[in-house]
Design an enzyme around this catalytic site. Sequence first.
Site, PDB file in Angstrom:
ATOM      1  N   ASP A 183       0.865  -1.188   0.000  1.00 48.26           N
ATOM      2  CA  ASP A 183       0.000   0.000   0.000  1.00 48.26           C
ATOM      3  C   ASP A 183       0.899   1.236   0.000  1.00 48.26           C
ATOM      4  O   ASP A 183       1.862   1.323   0.781  1.00 48.26           O
ATOM      5  CB  ASP A 183      -0.892   0.013   1.246  1.00 48.26           C
ATOM      6  CG  ASP A 183      -1.874   1.166   1.220  1.00 48.26           C
ATOM      7  OD1 ASP A 183      -2.962   0.998   0.634  1.00 48.26           O
ATOM      8  OD2 ASP A 183      -1.547   2.240   1.776  1.00 48.26           O
ATOM      9  N   ILE A 184       0.599   2.169  -0.900  1.00 49.11           N
ATOM     10  CA  ILE A 184       1.374   3.412  -0.949  1.00 49.11           C
ATOM     11  C   ILE A 184       1.000   4.260   0.268  1.00 49.11           C
ATOM     12  O   ILE A 184      -0.175   4.564   0.488  1.00 49.11           O
ATOM     13  CB  ILE A 184       1.095   4.179  -2.248  1.00 49.11           C
ATOM     14  CG1 ILE A 184       1.506   3.335  -3.459  1.00 49.11           C
ATOM     15  CG2 ILE A 184       1.848   5.512  -2.257  1.00 49.11           C
ATOM     16  CD1 ILE A 184       1.152   3.951  -4.801  1.00 49.11           C
ATOM     17  N   GLU A 226      -4.644   2.330  -4.228  1.00 49.69           N
ATOM     18  CA  GLU A 226      -3.188   2.434  -4.155  1.00 49.69           C
ATOM     19  C   GLU A 226      -2.545   1.139  -3.658  1.00 49.69           C
ATOM     20  O   GLU A 226      -1.411   1.130  -3.189  1.00 49.69           O
ATOM     21  CB  GLU A 226      -2.775   3.602  -3.254  1.00 49.69           C
ATOM     22  CG  GLU A 226      -3.150   3.460  -1.795  1.00 49.69           C
ATOM     23  CD  GLU A 226      -4.537   4.007  -1.464  1.00 49.69           C
ATOM     24  OE1 GLU A 226      -4.751   4.371  -0.288  1.00 49.69           O
ATOM     25  OE2 GLU A 226      -5.396   4.069  -2.366  1.00 49.69           O
TER      26      GLU A 226
END
Length: 311
Positions: A183-184, A226
């Site tokens: 996950d960004i 994301e």
Amino acid sequence: MGKTTILVIDDSHFICQVVEDIFKEDKNIHVLKAYSGDIGVQMAQNELPNLILLDLVLTPIDGFEIFKILKADKRTKHIPIIFITGNNNAETIVKCFEMGAADYIIKPFIPVELRARVRSRLEFQSAQDALKKAMKELKYAANNDFLTGLHNRRSFLKQIQSFITEAQKNTNQKGDIFLGIFDIDNFKIINDTYGHAGGDYVLTVVSDVFKSLVSDHIICSRWGGEEFIVAIKNTTQKKAFELMEAIRRQIEIYSFVFREQTFKVTITCGLSKFNLNDSVEKNIMHVDKALYEGKEKGKNRTIIYGLKKTK
């Protein structure tokens, strides 16, 4: 758009010239001439014409044999072939179509008929090519994320089934399947600061890292928003962890530049060994828990599901 190319394979110089003359006023059609079968095959392989006009009566190899050679070659098998000959008996005509000929034209040519048949075949081929392209694009859209080009969620779930089936059949494998979900970090802030175009830019750069990993042993997918997910088969926890960390560090040190603004991005990863006795959904829940733990512990790290010691 380039010219349409027609290759005439006929040992008669006269016939080849007649065909060229028939199409000489059409600036979009270029006629190539081959006066023997072997030269015709070479020209077809090198030039890849849009259409071939092939004489049946050739020596030492006749038109039927030339046809077989062209259709057996992956470079030329898709090229439509129209047989041309003075032989108009029913048995010959039937054989031409049974072999897969696009059409059959009797010599001497009636110019308007030859033009009509060739153009009709070219238009049909163009429509077929357009349909194949559309089908390919639809298939791509059904299996790939439109922004990043990675597998989408649906395709990933389909792909991982092949990993599971292989692992269940081959119980002597030295390694296991591992899932990694990324996950960004602070992606909302990225969107708020640089706009959705900036967010898309970050997603595409990160996805390029995952694309570089794709192999027979690794599946990469944009999981949603994301998030990205990776499945690695026939590996160990140590190797899987090292790969996740390598990805994380690669993103961490990269300088993102968007509209002359430079900034840094980090990602958090959850890692889990795939339990073949559990469903795919349950395994993804495990790796999700590891990801959430990584977020709670400060982000920009890799957490292994069920392990107290991390990073």
